[in-house]
Design an enzyme around this catalytic site. Sequence first.
Site, short mmCIF file in Angstrom:
data_model
loop_
_atom_site.label_atom_id
_atom_site.label_comp_id
_atom_site.label_asym_id
_atom_site.label_seq_id
_atom_site.Cartn_x
_atom_site.Cartn_y
_atom_site.Cartn_z
N GLY A 46 -10.78 36.22 -93.58
CA GLY A 46 -10.94 34.76 -92.09
C GLY A 46 -11.85 35.19 -91.19
O GLY A 46 -11.63 36.19 -90.63
N GLN A 51 -13.76 34.70 -82.06
CA GLN A 51 -14.46 36.24 -82.99
C GLN A 51 -15.40 36.39 -82.56
O GLN A 51 -16.16 38.06 -82.60
CB GLN A 51 -13.77 36.60 -83.88
CG GLN A 51 -11.92 36.47 -84.37
CD GLN A 51 -11.47 36.56 -85.18
OE1 GLN A 51 -11.56 35.66 -86.53
NE2 GLN A 51 -11.38 38.12 -86.31
N CYS A 96 -7.01 42.38 -88.82
CA CYS A 96 -7.98 41.98 -88.17
C CYS A 96 -9.46 42.31 -87.84
O CYS A 96 -9.44 43.79 -87.59
CB CYS A 96 -7.49 40.92 -87.06
SG CYS A 96 -8.10 39.88 -85.86
N LEU A 97 -10.68 41.57 -88.24
CA LEU A 97 -12.29 42.46 -88.08
C LEU A 97 -11.93 41.91 -86.40
O LEU A 97 -13.06 43.50 -86.24
CB LEU A 97 -13.22 41.32 -88.07
CG LEU A 97 -12.92 40.66 -89.72
CD1 LEU A 97 -13.78 39.70 -90.07
CD2 LEU A 97 -13.59 41.71 -90.48
N HIS A 138 -2.62 33.17 -88.82
CA HIS A 138 -4.05 34.24 -88.62
C HIS A 138 -5.02 33.70 -87.33
O HIS A 138 -4.75 34.04 -86.44
CB HIS A 138 -4.54 35.09 -89.49
CG HIS A 138 -4.26 36.40 -89.27
ND1 HIS A 138 -4.08 37.37 -88.48
CD2 HIS A 138 -5.80 36.77 -87.91
CE1 HIS A 138 -5.05 38.85 -88.46
NE2 HIS A 138 -6.36 37.67 -87.48
N GLU A 139 -5.80 32.80 -88.15
CA GLU A 139 -6.98 32.54 -87.77
C GLU A 139 -6.93 31.50 -86.57
O GLU A 139 -7.46 31.15 -85.22
CB GLU A 139 -8.03 31.74 -88.34
CG GLU A 139 -8.33 33.14 -89.58
CD GLU A 139 -9.19 34.56 -89.33
OE1 GLU A 139 -9.44 34.00 -87.80
OE2 GLU A 139 -8.99 34.98 -89.46
N HIS A 142 -6.14 32.91 -83.27
CA HIS A 142 -6.98 33.73 -82.65
C HIS A 142 -7.59 31.96 -81.76
O HIS A 142 -7.80 32.22 -80.45
CB HIS A 142 -8.15 33.91 -83.53
CG HIS A 142 -7.64 34.72 -84.22
ND1 HIS A 142 -8.72 35.96 -83.23
CD2 HIS A 142 -8.10 35.57 -85.45
CE1 HIS A 142 -8.06 37.20 -83.40
NE2 HIS A 142 -8.21 37.04 -85.27
#
Length: 172
Positions: A46, A51, A96-97, A138-139, A142
């Site tokens: 994702g 991000q 997470c990235l 999660h996304e 963000h």
Amino acid sequence: MAILKVLKYPHPILRKKSKEVKDFDTNLHQLLDDMYETMIAKNGIGLAAIQVGIDKRILLVNPPAQDDIQHKDELIEIINPVFLKKEGNIKWNEGCLSVPEFYEEVDRFEEITLAYQDRFGEKKILQASQLLAVVIQHETDHLNGILFVDKLPILKRKKFEKELKKNQKETG
């Protein structure tokens, strides 16, 4: 297509609330394509636009299929998401990235119903459960300036902050 730079915690842009997308044009399509390339190159499932430094309400989700492969035809591009329903509870070990090499169990809703738009501005409804529901939550967090570490109990958050400081010193 291009691989974009993924911002890392504690970059201040990650705390910014994203704005609604109004133009569904070739610039948006290029961003979506670049985000997909970036997500795959970084081994993500994702990615939210914030991000990569773009404060637009855009996210991609592409969890692996049963064969453990991310198939591009299963990619979901979600623009201007709105939760219609959230049900049940599930704990999921998340990473997470933007918070590399840190994984922790987070409480999420097990099932969701989401209204969103696709790359052409068409309105859609998506029902999701398990991993897909978790990734979307999660996304979407963000897009609201929230990171998964914000959802951790205080002791686990302190552990995260300690590990982060240690890693920053080591990579100094």
